[in-house]
Scaffold this motif. Structure first.
Motif, PDB file in Angstrom:
ATOM      1  N   ILE A   6       9.275  -6.028  -8.828  1.00 55.21           N
ATOM      2  CA  ILE A   6       8.672  -4.718  -8.567  1.00 55.21           C
ATOM      3  C   ILE A   6       7.900  -4.807  -7.256  1.00 55.21           C
ATOM      4  CG2 ILE A   6       7.104  -2.947  -9.450  1.00 55.21           C
ATOM      5  CD1 ILE A   6       7.598  -4.374 -12.272  1.00 55.21           C
ATOM      6  N   CYS A   7       8.324  -4.007  -6.284  1.00 54.70           N
ATOM      7  CA  CYS A   7       7.727  -4.073  -4.951  1.00 54.70           C
ATOM      8  C   CYS A   7       7.293  -2.685  -4.506  1.00 54.70           C
ATOM      9  CB  CYS A   7       8.728  -4.621  -3.948  1.00 54.70           C
ATOM     10  SG  CYS A   7       9.485  -6.189  -4.442  1.00 54.70           S
ATOM     11  N   LYS A   8       6.172  -2.630  -3.818  1.00 52.03           N
ATOM     12  CA  LYS A   8       5.690  -1.381  -3.222  1.00 52.03           C
ATOM     13  C   LYS A   8       5.567  -1.592  -1.716  1.00 52.03           C
ATOM     14  CE  LYS A   8       5.137   0.828  -7.136  1.00 52.03           C
ATOM     15  NZ  LYS A   8       3.926   1.244  -7.743  1.00 52.03           N
ATOM     16  N   ASP A   9       6.035  -0.614  -0.955  1.00 51.14           N
ATOM     17  CA  ASP A   9       6.030  -0.705   0.507  1.00 51.14           C
ATOM     18  C   ASP A   9       4.635  -0.530   1.089  1.00 51.14           C
ATOM     19  OD1 ASP A   9       8.746  -0.701   0.003  1.00 51.14           O
ATOM     20  OD2 ASP A   9       9.156   1.139   1.133  1.00 51.14           O
ATOM     21  N   LYS A  10       4.442  -1.069   2.263  1.00 52.18           N
ATOM     22  CA  LYS A  10       3.234  -0.803   3.034  1.00 52.18           C
ATOM     23  C   LYS A  10       3.255   0.663   3.456  1.00 52.18           C
ATOM     24  CE  LYS A  10       2.794  -5.446   4.895  1.00 52.18           C
ATOM     25  NZ  LYS A  10       2.971  -6.294   6.090  1.00 52.18           N
ATOM     26  N   PHE A  49       9.679   4.384  -1.458  1.00 45.92           N
ATOM     27  CA  PHE A  49       8.387   3.745  -1.167  1.00 45.92           C
ATOM     28  C   PHE A  49       8.238   2.413  -1.883  1.00 45.92           C
ATOM     29  CE2 PHE A  49       7.512   6.162  -4.997  1.00 45.92           C
ATOM     30  CZ  PHE A  49       6.728   5.298  -5.750  1.00 45.92           C
ATOM     31  N   GLY A  50       9.296   1.934  -2.486  1.00 46.57           N
ATOM     32  CA  GLY A  50       9.239   0.661  -3.208  1.00 46.57           C
ATOM     33  C   GLY A  50      10.596   0.336  -3.792  1.00 46.57           C
ATOM     34  N   THR A  51      10.651  -0.773  -4.518  1.00 48.35           N
ATOM     35  CA  THR A  51      11.909  -1.281  -5.042  1.00 48.35           C
ATOM     36  C   THR A  51      11.717  -1.822  -6.447  1.00 48.35           C
ATOM     37  OG1 THR A  51      12.668  -1.915  -2.834  1.00 48.35           O
ATOM     38  CG2 THR A  51      13.704  -3.037  -4.676  1.00 48.35           C
ATOM     39  N   LEU A  52      12.707  -1.553  -7.302  1.00 49.59           N
ATOM     40  CA  LEU A  52      12.801  -2.196  -8.612  1.00 49.59           C
ATOM     41  C   LEU A  52      14.139  -2.907  -8.663  1.00 49.59           C
ATOM     42  CD1 LEU A  52      12.033  -2.749 -11.586  1.00 49.59           C
ATOM     43  CD2 LEU A  52      13.149  -0.580 -12.137  1.00 49.59           C
ATOM     44  N   LEU A  53      14.112  -4.172  -9.014  1.00 46.00           N
ATOM     45  CA  LEU A  53      15.332  -4.953  -9.147  1.00 46.00           C
ATOM     46  C   LEU A  53      15.225  -5.756 -10.437  1.00 46.00           C
ATOM     47  CD1 LEU A  53      17.914  -5.676  -7.499  1.00 46.00           C
ATOM     48  CD2 LEU A  53      16.636  -7.610  -6.590  1.00 46.00           C
ATOM     49  N   ILE A  66      14.615 -15.555  -5.589  1.00 48.37           N
ATOM     50  CA  ILE A  66      15.441 -14.392  -5.250  1.00 48.37           C
ATOM     51  C   ILE A  66      14.593 -13.357  -4.519  1.00 48.37           C
ATOM     52  CG2 ILE A  66      16.661 -12.407  -6.234  1.00 48.37           C
ATOM     53  CD1 ILE A  66      17.719 -14.374  -8.407  1.00 48.37           C
ATOM     54  N   ALA A  67      13.415 -13.081  -5.051  1.00 46.18           N
ATOM     55  CA  ALA A  67      12.517 -12.107  -4.423  1.00 46.18           C
ATOM     56  C   ALA A  67      12.072 -12.570  -3.037  1.00 46.18           C
ATOM     57  CB  ALA A  67      11.306 -11.864  -5.322  1.00 46.18           C
ATOM     58  N   ASP A  68      11.747 -13.844  -2.916  1.00 48.31           N
ATOM     59  CA  ASP A  68      11.261 -14.383  -1.640  1.00 48.31           C
ATOM     60  C   ASP A  68      12.305 -14.297  -0.532  1.00 48.31           C
ATOM     61  OD1 ASP A  68       8.849 -15.058  -2.836  1.00 48.31           O
ATOM     62  OD2 ASP A  68       9.361 -17.190  -3.057  1.00 48.31           O
ATOM     63  N   ASN A  69      13.581 -14.386  -0.893  1.00 45.09           N
ATOM     64  CA  ASN A  69      14.657 -14.411   0.095  1.00 45.09           C
ATOM     65  C   ASN A  69      15.166 -13.031   0.487  1.00 45.09           C
ATOM     66  OD1 ASN A  69      14.733 -17.229   0.431  1.00 45.09           O
ATOM     67  ND2 ASN A  69      15.919 -17.439  -1.436  1.00 45.09           N
ATOM     68  N   ASP A  70      14.596 -11.991  -0.079  1.00 43.07           N
ATOM     69  CA  ASP A  70      15.003 -10.619   0.263  1.00 43.07           C
ATOM     70  C   ASP A  70      14.628 -10.330   1.721  1.00 43.07           C
ATOM     71  OD1 ASP A  70      15.141  -7.776   0.570  1.00 43.07           O
ATOM     72  OD2 ASP A  70      14.812  -7.536  -1.574  1.00 43.07           O
ATOM     73  N   PRO A  71      15.560  -9.822   2.511  1.00 45.00           N
ATOM     74  CA  PRO A  71      15.244  -9.476   3.899  1.00 45.00           C
ATOM     75  C   PRO A  71      14.073  -8.503   4.049  1.00 45.00           C
ATOM     76  CG  PRO A  71      17.603  -9.538   3.613  1.00 45.00           C
ATOM     77  CD  PRO A  71      17.001  -9.679   2.240  1.00 45.00           C
ATOM     78  N   LEU A  77       7.961  -5.672   4.803  1.00 47.05           N
ATOM     79  CA  LEU A  77       7.935  -4.312   4.265  1.00 47.05           C
ATOM     80  C   LEU A  77       6.925  -4.118   3.139  1.00 47.05           C
ATOM     81  CD1 LEU A  77       9.175  -1.438   4.092  1.00 47.05           C
ATOM     82  CD2 LEU A  77      10.871  -2.411   2.500  1.00 47.05           C
ATOM     83  N   PHE A  78       6.766  -5.097   2.293  1.00 47.05           N
ATOM     84  CA  PHE A  78       6.035  -4.883   1.045  1.00 47.05           C
ATOM     85  C   PHE A  78       4.526  -5.121   1.149  1.00 47.05           C
ATOM     86  CE2 PHE A  78      10.286  -6.271  -0.802  1.00 47.05           C
ATOM     87  CZ  PHE A  78      10.729  -4.965  -0.965  1.00 47.05           C
ATOM     88  N   ALA A  79       3.773  -4.205   0.557  1.00 47.76           N
ATOM     89  CA  ALA A  79       2.329  -4.367   0.400  1.00 47.76           C
ATOM     90  C   ALA A  79       2.030  -5.184  -0.844  1.00 47.76           C
ATOM     91  CB  ALA A  79       1.654  -3.000   0.302  1.00 47.76           C
ATOM     92  N   SER A  80       2.916  -5.049  -1.863  1.00 50.31           N
ATOM     93  CA  SER A  80       2.732  -5.800  -3.106  1.00 50.31           C
ATOM     94  C   SER A  80       4.086  -6.143  -3.693  1.00 50.31           C
ATOM     95  CB  SER A  80       1.914  -4.996  -4.111  1.00 50.31           C
ATOM     96  OG  SER A  80       2.640  -3.867  -4.552  1.00 50.31           O
ATOM     97  N   ARG A  81       4.093  -7.226  -4.462  1.00 48.10           N
ATOM     98  CA  ARG A  81       5.323  -7.681  -5.092  1.00 48.10           C
ATOM     99  C   ARG A  81       4.963  -8.413  -6.369  1.00 48.10           C
ATOM    100  NH1 ARG A  81       8.815 -12.327  -2.811  1.00 48.10           N
ATOM    101  NH2 ARG A  81       6.832 -12.621  -1.782  1.00 48.10           N
TER     102      ARG A  81
END
Length: 96
Positions: A6-10, A49-53, A66-71, A77-81
């Motif tokens: 779960i990621c939220k963009d800056k 404004f964010g991503t769910l995978l 897997i999360a760390d290797n995301d471009p 891009l992400f403010a939080s993960r």
């Protein structure tokens, strides 16, 4: 085991997301069957404004990798993960 990433963009990073999206999608595709579902969170303006995978991995550490290797991560891009174990209970896919 399944994990939710779960990621939220800056703030004000839509252009960075759009610029990085092709590389991000190529990376996600390269993960093959490990990816169970995913997509962006959308704001009221319908902009992401964010991503769910949801991924299948051997351990929390592997899911974190897997999360760390995301471009998107490399692009800043992400403010939080967050990466957390997830249990698919309702309307589970037949191929999951």
């Amino acid at each position: 085991m399944l994990y939710a990433i779960i990621c939220k963009d800056k703030p004000d990073s839509l252009q960075l997301r759009l610029d990085t999206r092709p590389t991000h999608l190529a990376y996600i595709e390269s993960l093959g069957d490990a990816v169970k579902l995913g997509g962006p969170f959308l704001g009221e303006d319908q902009n992401p404004f964010g991503t769910l995978l949801i991924v299948e991995a051997e351990s929390l550490e592997k899911a974190q990798e897997i999360a760390d290797n995301d471009p998107y991560v490399a692009a800043g891009l992400f403010a939080s993960r967050e990466v957390t174990a997830w249990n698919w209970v309702l309307k589970k896919s037949a191929d999951a």
